[in-house]
Scaffold this motif. Structure first.
Motif, short mmCIF file in Angstrom:
data_model
loop_
_atom_site.label_atom_id
_atom_site.label_comp_id
_atom_site.label_asym_id
_atom_site.label_seq_id
_atom_site.Cartn_x
_atom_site.Cartn_y
_atom_site.Cartn_z
N LYS A 14 66.01 5.01 -11.84
CA LYS A 14 67.18 5.63 -12.47
C LYS A 14 68.41 4.75 -12.35
CE LYS A 14 67.13 9.68 -10.40
NZ LYS A 14 67.38 11.08 -10.03
N ASN A 15 68.51 3.93 -11.31
CA ASN A 15 69.66 3.06 -11.12
C ASN A 15 69.69 1.90 -12.12
OD1 ASN A 15 70.41 4.66 -8.97
ND2 ASN A 15 69.65 3.24 -7.42
N GLY A 21 69.02 6.96 -21.14
CA GLY A 21 67.95 7.76 -20.54
C GLY A 21 66.56 7.43 -21.04
N PHE A 22 66.31 6.16 -21.36
CA PHE A 22 65.03 5.78 -21.91
C PHE A 22 63.95 5.51 -20.87
CE2 PHE A 22 66.99 4.13 -26.09
CZ PHE A 22 66.84 5.37 -26.68
N THR A 27 58.48 3.97 -19.77
CA THR A 27 57.28 4.05 -18.93
C THR A 27 56.11 4.69 -19.67
OG1 THR A 27 58.16 6.06 -17.89
CG2 THR A 27 58.48 3.97 -16.70
N SER A 28 56.41 5.60 -20.58
CA SER A 28 55.34 6.20 -21.39
C SER A 28 54.69 5.15 -22.29
CB SER A 28 55.88 7.36 -22.23
OG SER A 28 56.31 8.41 -21.39
N ALA A 29 55.50 4.28 -22.88
CA ALA A 29 54.94 3.19 -23.68
C ALA A 29 54.09 2.26 -22.81
CB ALA A 29 56.07 2.41 -24.36
N ALA A 30 54.55 2.00 -21.59
CA ALA A 30 53.77 1.15 -20.67
C ALA A 30 52.43 1.81 -20.33
CB ALA A 30 54.57 0.89 -19.40
N VAL A 31 52.45 3.13 -20.14
CA VAL A 31 51.21 3.86 -19.84
C VAL A 31 50.23 3.73 -21.01
CG1 VAL A 31 50.22 6.16 -19.52
CG2 VAL A 31 52.21 5.48 -18.19
N ILE A 70 63.78 6.47 -7.74
CA ILE A 70 62.52 6.09 -8.37
C ILE A 70 61.81 7.36 -8.83
CG2 ILE A 70 60.30 4.92 -8.08
CD1 ILE A 70 62.75 3.05 -8.00
N VAL A 71 61.59 7.45 -10.14
CA VAL A 71 61.01 8.66 -10.72
C VAL A 71 59.59 8.37 -11.20
CG1 VAL A 71 61.28 10.45 -12.47
CG2 VAL A 71 63.30 9.34 -11.50
N PRO A 72 58.58 9.05 -10.65
CA PRO A 72 57.22 8.87 -11.14
C PRO A 72 57.03 9.60 -12.47
CG PRO A 72 57.25 10.44 -9.32
CD PRO A 72 58.65 9.95 -9.50
N ASN A 73 56.49 8.88 -13.44
CA ASN A 73 56.23 9.45 -14.76
C ASN A 73 54.80 9.97 -14.86
OD1 ASN A 73 55.55 9.91 -17.45
ND2 ASN A 73 56.67 8.18 -18.23
#
Length: 102
Positions: A14-15, A21-22, A27-31, A70-73
């Motif tokens: 988040k930092n 706010g992407f 991270t969804s694209a990375a997944v 750190i936010v887990p997606n």
């Protein structure tokens, strides 16, 4: 999941996230790219949602001792498929296709 040889938790910071706010989108694209890479190598992979469920986010932050920024997606479970279907599932639904209007 418990028998899979590998699991990856995909997170964003988040930092370091821009004001837009992407983090969740990036991270969804990375997944998705990770899932495609696994498939291309003959591996099975499953996207297990963590975000936006607050309880899941908190549990992964505790389990992995992640800082609050750190936010887990997602949890991606990777392994060798027990069986590979001869044909992919037909999920095409023509009623879900719209042209120029809803």
């Amino acid at each position: 999941m418990k028998d899979a040889p590998l699991a990856i938790v995909v997170c964003w910071d988040k930092n370091k996230e821009l004001e837009d706010g992407f983090g969740v989108l990036d991270t969804s694209a990375a997944v998705e790219n990770l899932l495609l890479a696994c498939h291309g190598r003959g591996l099975g992979a499953c996207w297990c949602a963590v975000y936006p469920y607050k309880e899941r986010i908190s549990r992964f932050q505790d389990l992995l001792q992640l800082p609050q920024n750190i936010v887990p997606n997602a949890l991606i479970v990777i392994g060798y498929p027990a069986k590979i279907p001869s044909q992919p599932k037909d999920r095409f639904k023509p009623e879900k296709i719209h042209y120029n209007h809803w």
